[in-house]
Design a protein around this motif. Structure first.
Motif, PDB file in Angstrom:
ATOM      1  N   ARG A  73       1.125  -1.195  -0.429  1.00 23.02           N
ATOM      2  CA  ARG A  73      -0.134   0.233   0.229  1.00 23.02           C
ATOM      3  C   ARG A  73       0.908   1.541  -0.239  1.00 23.02           C
ATOM      4  O   ARG A  73       2.049   1.353   0.951  1.00 23.02           O
ATOM      5  N   THR A  75       0.894   5.547   0.011  1.00 21.69           N
ATOM      6  CA  THR A  75      -0.602   7.082  -0.328  1.00 21.69           C
ATOM      7  C   THR A  75       0.241   8.144  -0.133  1.00 21.69           C
ATOM      8  O   THR A  75       1.693   7.926   0.548  1.00 21.69           O
ATOM      9  N   TYR A  77       0.660  12.024  -0.396  1.00 19.58           N
ATOM     10  CA  TYR A  77      -0.439  13.292  -0.814  1.00 19.58           C
ATOM     11  C   TYR A  77       0.881  14.712  -2.023  1.00 19.58           C
ATOM     12  O   TYR A  77       1.992  14.541  -2.053  1.00 19.58           O
ATOM     13  N   ARG A 104      -3.004   2.113  -4.198  1.00 23.54           N
ATOM     14  CA  ARG A 104      -2.278   3.794  -3.950  1.00 23.54           C
ATOM     15  C   ARG A 104      -3.290   4.252  -3.778  1.00 23.54           C
ATOM     16  O   ARG A 104      -4.647   4.316  -4.792  1.00 23.54           O
ATOM     17  N   VAL A 105      -3.189   5.127  -2.972  1.00 19.77           N
ATOM     18  CA  VAL A 105      -4.261   6.331  -3.123  1.00 19.77           C
ATOM     19  C   VAL A 105      -3.198   7.417  -3.471  1.00 19.77           C
ATOM     20  O   VAL A 105      -2.014   7.838  -2.384  1.00 19.77           O
ATOM     21  N   THR A 106      -3.924   8.747  -4.331  1.00 23.23           N
ATOM     22  CA  THR A 106      -2.777   9.651  -4.044  1.00 23.23           C
ATOM     23  C   THR A 106      -4.466  10.784  -3.883  1.00 23.23           C
ATOM     24  O   THR A 106      -5.452  10.178  -4.287  1.00 23.23           O
ATOM     25  N   VAL A 107      -3.746  12.037  -3.001  1.00 19.74           N
ATOM     26  CA  VAL A 107      -4.309  12.526  -2.543  1.00 19.74           C
ATOM     27  C   VAL A 107      -4.278  14.069  -2.596  1.00 19.74           C
ATOM     28  O   VAL A 107      -3.524  14.453  -2.490  1.00 19.74           O
TER      29      VAL A 107
END
Length: 129
Positions: A73, A75, A77, A104-107
């Motif tokens: 995982r 993440t 930013y 993946r998370v992109t914030v």
């Protein structure tokens, strides 16, 4: 079992937290910004910061006995989502040869510590590869 991980190949934390903690075969990396561990200074520019972030992550993983293939995982930013293409190029290069790729998370955020343009946190599991 909780074990703190420290790497001289990554910057010292800028606050009261650990670079990483390993708990029962899972490695949790604190968010990394583009600080060069040799100078202690934030790199200039988005691409330079992103490259440094992933170098720092790789060094912390290595210090803990993990590989990029163990990442499950990520993440990300960013303060400017218009840099998404640049992010993906650097991200793809960092994960070259890793298959399957981690989740993946992109914030998009308005601000990051020390004026950074990107911050990345990682979770890795030894049994992932």
């Amino acid at each position: 079992m909780r074990k703190e991980v420290k790497s001289s190949g990554a910057p010292k934390p800028v606050g009261p937290y650990s670079q990483a903690l390993e708990v029962n075969g899972v490695l949790y990396l604190s968010g990394q910004i583009g600080i060069d561990p040799e100078t202690g200074k934030l790199k200039e520019g988005f691409k330079e910061q992103a490259l440094q972030v992933f170098k720092n992550i790789e060094n912390i993983l290595s210090s803990a006995g993990y590989r990029k293939e163990d990442i499950v995982r990520i993440t990300v930013y960013v303060t400017d989502v218009a840099r998404f293409k640049d992010l993906n190029e650097i991200y793809s290069s960092f994960l070259e040869g890793v298959d399957p790729k981690p989740t993946r998370v992109t914030v998009g955020v308005s601000e990051l510590p020390l004026g950074a343009q990107i911050e990345v946190e990682v979770i890795a599991i030894k049994e992932a590869s």
